[in-house]
Design an enzyme around this catalytic site. Structure first.
Site, PDB file in Angstrom:
ATOM      1  N   GLU A  49      61.635  27.202   4.039  1.00  0.00           N
ATOM      2  CA  GLU A  49      62.758  27.737   4.807  1.00  0.00           C
ATOM      3  C   GLU A  49      63.256  29.063   4.221  1.00  0.00           C
ATOM      4  O   GLU A  49      64.445  29.281   4.058  1.00  0.00           O
ATOM      5  CB  GLU A  49      63.904  26.717   4.875  1.00  0.00           C
ATOM      6  CG  GLU A  49      63.489  25.422   5.574  1.00  0.00           C
ATOM      7  CD  GLU A  49      64.624  24.420   5.774  1.00  0.00           C
ATOM      8  OE1 GLU A  49      65.529  24.387   4.935  1.00  0.00           O
ATOM      9  OE2 GLU A  49      64.569  23.694   6.781  1.00  0.00           O
TER      10      GLU A  49
ATOM     11  N   ASP B 273      62.600  15.039   8.175  1.00  0.00           N
ATOM     12  CA  ASP B 273      63.838  15.527   7.580  1.00  0.00           C
ATOM     13  C   ASP B 273      65.020  14.572   7.771  1.00  0.00           C
ATOM     14  O   ASP B 273      65.853  14.807   8.640  1.00  0.00           O
ATOM     15  CB  ASP B 273      64.189  16.892   8.196  1.00  0.00           C
ATOM     16  CG  ASP B 273      65.221  17.632   7.373  1.00  0.00           C
ATOM     17  OD1 ASP B 273      65.596  17.129   6.305  1.00  0.00           O
ATOM     18  OD2 ASP B 273      65.646  18.715   7.806  1.00  0.00           O
TER      19      ASP B 273
ATOM     20  N   GLU C 131      73.919  14.422   7.729  1.00  0.00           N
ATOM     21  CA  GLU C 131      73.540  15.566   8.559  1.00  0.00           C
ATOM     22  C   GLU C 131      73.019  15.138   9.924  1.00  0.00           C
ATOM     23  O   GLU C 131      73.380  15.716  10.943  1.00  0.00           O
ATOM     24  CB  GLU C 131      72.467  16.388   7.817  1.00  0.00           C
ATOM     25  CG  GLU C 131      71.906  17.525   8.636  1.00  0.00           C
ATOM     26  CD  GLU C 131      70.851  18.332   7.879  1.00  0.00           C
ATOM     27  OE1 GLU C 131      70.578  18.029   6.708  1.00  0.00           O
ATOM     28  OE2 GLU C 131      70.324  19.288   8.483  1.00  0.00           O
TER      29      GLU C 131
HETATM   30  C1  BDP Z   1      67.508  20.293   5.962  1.00  0.00           C
HETATM   31  C2  BDP Z   1      68.834  20.956   6.092  1.00  0.00           C
HETATM   32  C3  BDP Z   1      68.914  22.265   5.353  1.00  0.00           C
HETATM   33  C4  BDP Z   1      68.422  22.056   3.928  1.00  0.00           C
HETATM   34  C5  BDP Z   1      67.029  21.506   3.955  1.00  0.00           C
HETATM   35  C6  BDP Z   1      66.501  21.162   2.576  1.00  0.00           C
HETATM   36  O1  BDP Z   1      69.100  21.169   7.465  1.00  0.00           O
HETATM   37  O2  BDP Z   1      70.247  22.688   5.390  1.00  0.00           O
HETATM   38  O3  BDP Z   1      68.460  23.251   3.223  1.00  0.00           O
HETATM   39  O4  BDP Z   1      67.017  20.303   4.667  1.00  0.00           O
HETATM   40  O5  BDP Z   1      66.450  19.983   2.274  1.00  0.00           O
HETATM   41  O6  BDP Z   1      67.730  18.951   6.266  1.00  0.00           O
HETATM   42  O7  BDP Z   1      66.139  22.036   1.822  1.00  0.00           O
END
Ligand code: BDP
Length: 713
Positions: A306, A379, A407
């Site tokens: 990401e 996730d 989340e």
């Molecule tokens: C996702 C989240 C994000 C996190 C990412 C992570 O949306 O905000 O940075 O995981 O775990 O669930 O790095």
């Protein structure tokens, strides 16, 4: 004497009169109601002896001095000599020899942090002994005894010892340095970096107490989307102040390290893990950290994920990156937790990527590296099969990561008890080393005899008065800690303990437990039944948006995951589809490979099936989908009724707060159901069965809702 009694009476009244705002969570130490049990406790504990005087033993002493007089409503003095009713809390090595010989056999069976609770006689006196190899074990034992009293258990014939199954039991804070908490729904960060290191908020101490009471022994203070500033000399002083505060409670501090820190704060031109200046920079940084924090735990790293920097930017592997940091920390005993949460928009199926990227690296990580794997392949969804990476890297210690902050599970407003989710994953059999190769056995090292063992939970903590925003969020923090200590505990028992400590031992317990135990399934039903996943609004992940198909990356879009078309719905991950299922062991593949045999709850994770597909219930898939969404809504309504039925047992403030939240949850469950079914009905061209509640609005209405300021994003 009279005066002391009066004072205690006064304190008890003040305690009762003070509004319960949830700050004390499960360490309320409410007065035990008058009963034979109270008499027993008063006889059983008449004075405290602590041999030794370390910061950890002082913490143990303080906890006993706070808790016992409050619960027993009588003074429990510190005494010097053994008498009937002495409560002794000391490490084995400090005990007088007569006591030592009584406990030595059991203590030898403990690991260095376990504890023993023993009712026994010494010098003809009835005593209760809390002992351990180390001071921290004594503190854990103190909390275990206090838990027994808070939950009103008999403590007459104690003979109980316990060691944690997993060595490192960690919270991961996704807290930014400006106090914004990524995916935080409970206010801003509890770490007030601006006033650190000079100002030590009482909250830091209470945070340590709560964590120690459930055995959490490590915390990563900052977000995995890391800011290198935390590694500057100025900020390390702040980190050291937190470390000093948490240390007596057995909690080690860790930091999320930004891979490009050598460039950003070290002014180097590269962060290439094989570059000598970069290596020297990290070594120097580690040295600086350990001078300030001798027991610093190590680094957590999110790299090449990401948009985060990482070794791949220099055509190096995750192992090169992890080993760079591991080598810098190794002289001091620190570890690296390298995250496997990676996915690439070019991949055919996001599900497969972590496995594909990491399994070839098995065996190339240095011995102080752990690979941190999210519980599921995508996730933190309401339900995921376990990540196929768990069990697929036998030479590398793996550390499962769960998410306590909700989340994808209703965020700050939905009552969801997550212990059943944690347990479902921990008990899953990966078959990676034959049957009984559970995720739990991987986490605790027993499967492959790894020495480094750990488990992590993404924190749901913020500066709201009650710590977690939703009062029931506390239960998820609690359950995570208890399971990290002992993953064989049942969700029911953990839930019951939590309820009794939080709401008192009264006739509401069973009802609250029943609400909690059903809550996760209820949420799955009104959000993502039958194996649907990731169909929430883009970015903020709040509310339903199964129609969404405009994200900058296809794998951020719900349509990527549900693949609904006029023929059917679901993601074919079998051999005829993306092949992700083949990443599991054959025995696991067998469970899911046939769409007619696959459990309903994972059906759409692995299969694209026709709307007319016959489900185990005899209904068609479309009917079942409607049925499940409805069941979810009814589940919330049932929780509302249950809550109303126990009004008399809950203090007004908490009752009102939870009632309002449940009302919000009901509205949102209806919204989820109606938005999803409206949308899927246009794709399937099938109507929501007559007799079921019909959506109050058009699909366009749901589609145009937007939430520019949804929290945590
Ligand atoms: C996702 C989240 C994000 C996190 C990412 C992570 O949306 O905000 O940075 O995981 O775990 O669930 O790095």
């Amino acid at each position: 004497m009279k005066k002391t009694k009066l004072l205690i009476l006064f304190l008890v009244c003040v305690h009762a009169a003070l509004a319960e705002d949830g700050y004390k969570m499960w360490l309320r130490y409410a007065p035990i109601p008058t009963s034979t049990l109270l008499q027993q406790y008063r006889r059983q504990i008449t004075g405290i002896i602590i041999y030794g005087n370390s910061p950890t033993l002082r913490a143990a002493r303080e906890e006993l001095n706070t808790a016992l007089p409050a619960m027993l409503q009588s003074p429990i003095p510190e005494i010097k000599t053994l008498r009937n009713g002495a409560l002794i809390a000391s490490p084995l090595s400090s005990l007088p020899s007569a006591l030592k010989s009584i406990a030595i056999k059991e203590v030898q069976q403990l690991d260095s942090t376990g504890y023993l609770l023993l009712s026994t006689t010494a010098n003809g006196k009835q005593i209760t002994l809390i002992t351990a190899k180390d001071d921290i074990g004594v503190l854990y034992g103190v909390f275990a005894l206090l838990r027994k009293i808070q939950t009103q258990q008999n403590i007459l014939q104690l003979k109980e010892w316990s060691s944690p199954k997993i060595k490192l039991r960690l919270l991961n804070h996704w807290d930014n340095l400006n106090r914004y908490v990524e995916r935080g729904y409970a206010g801003i960060s509890i770490w007030n970096w601006h006033t650190l290191p000079s100002y030590i908020d009482q909250r830091y101490i209470d945070y340590a107490r709560f964590n120690a009471s459930i055995g959490i022994n490590g915390t990563v203070l900052n977000n995995v989307n890391a800011n290198a500033t935390v590694l500057t000399s100025e900020w390390l002083l702040k980190v050291a102040a937190i470390a000093n505060t948490l240390r007596p409670y057995g909690i080690k501090v860790f930091l999320s390290a930004r891979f490009s820190a050598p460039i950003e704060i070290g002014h180097l031109s590269t962060a290439d893990p094989l570059n000598d200046s970069v290596r020297a920079w990290w070594q120097q940084k580690a040295k600086e950290i350990y001078q300030l924090i001798p027991d610093f735990g190590g680094f957590l790293v999110k790299a090449n994920s990401e948009g985060q920097p990482g070794p791949q930017s220099y055509h190096r592997t995750h192992a090169d990156g992890a080993n760079l940091l591991a080598d810098a920390l190794a002289p001091y005993g620190g570890i690296v937790m390298w995250r496997a949460f990676v996915y690439d928009p070019k991949a055919t199926d996001r599900f497969k990527q972590a496995y594909e990227e990491f399994t070839p690296l098995d065996g190339s990580f240095h011995s102080n590296v752990m690979v941190q794997v999210k519980n599921g392949p995508i996730d933190f969804q309401p339900r995921e099969p376990f990540s196929p990476l768990l069990g697929a890297m036998p030479k590398t210690p793996l550390l499962p990561e769960f998410q306590l902050t909700q989340e994808y599970l209703g965020q700050g407003t939905h009552l969801v008890y997550m212990s059943p989710l944690f347990r479902e994953v921990l008990q899953s059999d990966t078959y990676s080393n034959g049957p009984h190769s559970t995720v739990a056995a991987i986490a605790d090292g027993s499967l492959l005899h790894h020495q480094l063992t750990a488990i992590a939970g993404v924190s749901n903590i913020g500066n709201e008065r009650n710590w977690t925003g939703h009062p029931f969020g506390q239960a998820n923090w609690y359950a995570f800690g208890r399971l990290a200590w002992d993953h064989s505990l049942s969700s029911e028992n953990i839930g019951k303990e939590w309820i009794q400590q939080t709401f008192g031992c009264n006739q509401a317990t069973d009802t609250i437990l029943s609400m909690m135990m059903g809550s996760r399934e209820t949420l799955v039903n009104y959000m993502t039944p039958l194996g649907l996943h990731h169909i929430m609004g883009n970015g903020h992940h709040y509310g339903p948006a199964p129609w969404s198909n405009h994200a900058p990356r296809a794998d951020w879009d719900p349509v990527y995951y549900h693949r609904a078309d006029s023929n059917g719905i679901g993601f074919d991950r079998t051999a005829t589809g993306s092949g992700a299922l083949l990443q599991y062991q054959p025995a696991v593949q067998q469970l899911y490979a046939d769409s007619n045999k696959c459990e309903d709850k994972f059906l759409l994770w692995f299969h694209h099936v026709s709307w007319q597909h016959r489900m185990h219930s005899g209904r068609t898939l479309w009917q079942e989908l409607c049925f499940k969404y409805n069941e979810g809504v009814m589940g919330v309504r049932h929780m509302q009724q249950q809550w109303n039925n126990i009004k008399q047992y809950i203090n007004q403030e908490q009752f009102h707060q939870v009632s309002q939240l449940l009302a919000l949850q009901e509205q949102e469950a209806v919204w989820w159901r109606d938005a999803c079914l409206s949308y899927f009905s246009t794709i399937s061209r099938l109507a929501i069965p007559v007799g079921m509640e019909q959506p109050a609005h058009s699909l366009q209405y749901y589609q145009q809702l937007h939430f520019p300021y949804a929290p945590g994003n």
